[in-house]
Design a protein around this motif. Structure first.
Motif, PDB file in Angstrom:
ATOM      1  N   LEU A 295       0.845  -1.205   0.000  1.00 32.14           N
ATOM      2  CA  LEU A 295       0.000   0.000   0.000  1.00 32.14           C
ATOM      3  C   LEU A 295       0.877   1.250   0.000  1.00 32.14           C
ATOM      4  O   LEU A 295       0.602   2.223  -0.712  1.00 32.14           O
ATOM      5  CB  LEU A 295      -0.935   0.012   1.213  1.00 32.14           C
TER       6      LEU A 295
ATOM      7  N   VAL B 258      -3.732  -1.198  -7.753  1.00 32.38           N
ATOM      8  CA  VAL B 258      -4.172  -0.533  -6.532  1.00 32.38           C
ATOM      9  C   VAL B 258      -4.821   0.786  -6.931  1.00 32.38           C
ATOM     10  O   VAL B 258      -4.161   1.672  -7.477  1.00 32.38           O
ATOM     11  CB  VAL B 258      -3.002  -0.276  -5.555  1.00 32.38           C
TER      12      VAL B 258
ATOM     13  N   TYR C 280      -8.108   2.597  -0.457  1.00 30.95           N
ATOM     14  CA  TYR C 280      -7.418   1.732  -1.404  1.00 30.95           C
ATOM     15  C   TYR C 280      -8.308   0.547  -1.769  1.00 30.95           C
ATOM     16  O   TYR C 280      -9.003  -0.002  -0.916  1.00 30.95           O
ATOM     17  CB  TYR C 280      -6.141   1.143  -0.785  1.00 30.95           C
TER      18      TYR C 280
ATOM     19  N   VAL D 276      -7.293  -3.014  -3.654  1.00 32.99           N
ATOM     20  CA  VAL D 276      -6.225  -3.825  -4.226  1.00 32.99           C
ATOM     21  C   VAL D 276      -6.859  -4.981  -4.987  1.00 32.99           C
ATOM     22  O   VAL D 276      -7.539  -5.817  -4.398  1.00 32.99           O
ATOM     23  CB  VAL D 276      -5.269  -4.367  -3.136  1.00 32.99           C
TER      24      VAL D 276
END
Length: 139
Positions: free
Chosen positions: A29, A75, A91, A93
């Protein structure tokens, strides 16, 4: 708009089950946001922002395990809140490089600019706030 970054997990990111472990996911991240918040800020002439940003809060939710297969992960990052002394990023992913790949992990970080000389958090400058708004608007 959503800022998109591609990150490539490494073999060492796996746990004993072959999945990306939690600590390594947090690192991925971080790697996803670095191009905008550090490299992009320097290119925009903002010298203080990349010198000090601290994570105030982190939340990670796993929808499915991600297995290290050699492919990149997509992402997507959105700016969801911008305050005087912090900002929040969300976020998503994906389990692969495509927007069509399933979302395996969602996360949120609250970040704050930090004065490394005074050793304390600081307020965002108007130029930094504008950079953040624009960086995600242009994504």
């Amino acid at each position: 708009m959503t800022y998109v970054s591609l990150v490539r997990p490494r073999w060492t990111d796996m746990d004993v089950y072959g999945h990306i472990n939690h600590a390594k996911m947090v690192t991925l991240l971080e790697e996803a946001r670095i191009p905008l918040l550090f490299e992009g800020a320097v290119e925009a002439g903002l010298e203080q922002l990349p010198k000090g940003i601290v994570v105030v809060r982190l939340e990670v939710a796993y929808k499915a395990p991600i297995v290290v297969s050699g492919q990149q992960l997509r992402v997507g990052i959105d700016l969801t809140e911008l305050r005087a002394a912090s900002f929040t990023l969300d976020y998503r992913v994906h389990s692969g490089p495509s927007a069509d790949d399933p979302v395996a992990v969602t996360a949120e970080t609250v970040l704050a600019p930090y004065d490394t000389a005074a050793l304390r958090p600081r307020r965002l400058t108007p130029a930094e706030s504008e950079f953040l708004k624009q960086g995600f608007a242009d994504a």
